[in-house]
Design an enzyme around this catalytic site. Structure first.
Site, PDB file in Angstrom:
ATOM      1  N   CYS A  16       0.838  -1.200   0.000  1.00  0.00           N
ATOM      2  CA  CYS A  16       0.000   0.000   0.000  1.00  0.00           C
ATOM      3  C   CYS A  16       0.877   1.254   0.000  1.00  0.00           C
ATOM      4  O   CYS A  16       1.702   1.452   0.896  1.00  0.00           O
ATOM      5  CB  CYS A  16      -0.917  -0.022   1.212  1.00  0.00           C
ATOM      6  N   HIS A  55      -4.501   0.953   8.409  1.00  0.00           N
ATOM      7  CA  HIS A  55      -4.907   0.701   7.037  1.00  0.00           C
ATOM      8  C   HIS A  55      -6.365   0.244   7.007  1.00  0.00           C
ATOM      9  O   HIS A  55      -6.658  -0.897   7.321  1.00  0.00           O
ATOM     10  CB  HIS A  55      -4.015  -0.366   6.379  1.00  0.00           C
ATOM     11  N   ASN A  94     -13.075  10.639  -0.979  1.00  0.00           N
ATOM     12  CA  ASN A  94     -13.632   9.869  -2.092  1.00  0.00           C
ATOM     13  C   ASN A  94     -13.796   8.420  -1.626  1.00  0.00           C
ATOM     14  O   ASN A  94     -12.851   7.830  -1.101  1.00  0.00           O
ATOM     15  CB  ASN A  94     -12.703   9.942  -3.300  1.00  0.00           C
ATOM     16  N   HIS A 107      -8.128   8.169   3.423  1.00  0.00           N
ATOM     17  CA  HIS A 107      -7.419   9.440   3.576  1.00  0.00           C
ATOM     18  C   HIS A 107      -8.387  10.578   3.357  1.00  0.00           C
ATOM     19  O   HIS A 107      -9.442  10.416   2.734  1.00  0.00           O
ATOM     20  CB  HIS A 107      -6.254   9.531   2.568  1.00  0.00           C
TER      21      HIS A 107
HETATM   22  P1  5GP Z   1      -8.010   9.641  -4.078  1.00  0.00           P
HETATM   23  O1  5GP Z   1      -8.127   9.812  -5.568  1.00  0.00           O
HETATM   24  O2  5GP Z   1      -7.777   8.191  -3.711  1.00  0.00           O
HETATM   25  O3  5GP Z   1      -9.149  10.257  -3.289  1.00  0.00           O
HETATM   26  O4  5GP Z   1      -6.759  10.474  -3.634  1.00  0.00           O
HETATM   27  C1  5GP Z   1      -5.469  10.035  -3.834  1.00  0.00           C
HETATM   28  C2  5GP Z   1      -4.608  11.267  -3.918  1.00  0.00           C
HETATM   29  O5  5GP Z   1      -3.274  10.866  -3.701  1.00  0.00           O
HETATM   30  C3  5GP Z   1      -4.655  11.974  -5.259  1.00  0.00           C
HETATM   31  O6  5GP Z   1      -5.099  13.323  -5.100  1.00  0.00           O
HETATM   32  C4  5GP Z   1      -3.214  11.904  -5.769  1.00  0.00           C
HETATM   33  O7  5GP Z   1      -2.803  13.087  -6.433  1.00  0.00           O
HETATM   34  C5  5GP Z   1      -2.430  11.650  -4.500  1.00  0.00           C
HETATM   35  N1  5GP Z   1      -1.206  10.874  -4.674  1.00  0.00           N
HETATM   36  C6  5GP Z   1      -1.053   9.754  -5.432  1.00  0.00           C
HETATM   37  N2  5GP Z   1       0.211   9.275  -5.332  1.00  0.00           N
HETATM   38  C7  5GP Z   1       0.873  10.132  -4.496  1.00  0.00           C
HETATM   39  C8  5GP Z   1       2.218  10.177  -4.013  1.00  0.00           C
HETATM   40  O8  5GP Z   1       3.076   9.336  -4.337  1.00  0.00           O
HETATM   41  N3  5GP Z   1       2.550  11.200  -3.177  1.00  0.00           N
HETATM   42  C9  5GP Z   1       1.631  12.150  -2.802  1.00  0.00           C
HETATM   43  N4  5GP Z   1       2.059  13.107  -1.977  1.00  0.00           N
HETATM   44  N5  5GP Z   1       0.340  12.132  -3.237  1.00  0.00           N
HETATM   45  C10 5GP Z   1      -0.034  11.143  -4.077  1.00  0.00           C
HETATM   46 ZN    ZN Z   2      -2.359   1.184   3.642  1.00  0.00          ZN
END
Ligand code: 5GP
Ligand code: ZN
Length: 119
Positions: A16, A55, A94, A107
C-alpha cells in the site's frame, strides 16, 4: 484491546502506497497515528492529505477505528487545516472507484484557497 487495534490494520499494508508514505513520506505534520502530506497533484492552492497509520481500505470501513481514534482523526484534520493557515476550506473523502478513489487506504483531502475541481 482488540488485536486489530495493536496491529493498526491488517490488509496487505506492504503493498500500500499510503502505508509506505505514512512510514517514510515527506510529512508536513505528524501526530499520534496520523500524518499530513502535500498532494502530489494539487487541485487547490493548499491541497493536503491526512493519512491514518491504520490501514482501512476506504471510509466505508471507518468503523474499524476505535471511537477515540476516530475522534482524534477528525481533530487531526481540523488542526492540520488550521496550522496550514486555513479558516475556510473543504474536506473531501472519495469513497470507491466510482467516486474517484484511487488509493485504497482511507485518507482525507484538505482543500484551501482557489480550488480547481474536486480531487
Ligand atoms: P483519491 O483519488 O484516492 O481520493 O486520492 C489520492 C490522492 O493521492 C490523489 O489526489 C493523488 O494526487 C495523491 N497521490 C497519489 N500518489 C501520491 C504520491 O506518491 N505522493 C503524494 N504526496 N500524493 C499522491
Ligand atoms: Zn495502507
Amino acid at each position: 484491546m482488540r488485536l486489530r487495534s495493536r496491529r493498526r490494520g491488517s490488509s496487505l499494508p506492504d503493498d500500500c502506497l499510503f502505508c509506505r508514505l505514512y512510514k517514510e513520506g515527506d510529512h508536513v505534520r505528524e501526530g499520534d497515528g496520523f500524518v499530513a502530506i502535500k498532494d502530489i497533484n494539487p487541485r487547490a492552492d493548499v491541497h493536503l492529505l491526512v493519512i491514518p497509520e491504520r490501514h482501512a481500505p476506504s471510509f466505508r470501513e471507518v468503523g474499524e477505528f476505535e471511537p477515540d481514534e476516530a475522534k482524534r482523526m477528525l481533530e487531526f484534520v481540523a488542526d492540520t487545516a488550521r496550522e496550514a493557515g486555513l479558516e475556510d476550506y473543504r474536506v473531501v473523502v472519495n469513497v470507491g472507484e466510482g467516486a474517484g478513489q484511487t488509493i485504497f487506504h482511507l485518507h482525507w483531502h484538505i482543500l484551501g484557497g482557489h480550488t480547481a475541481g474536486l480531487p
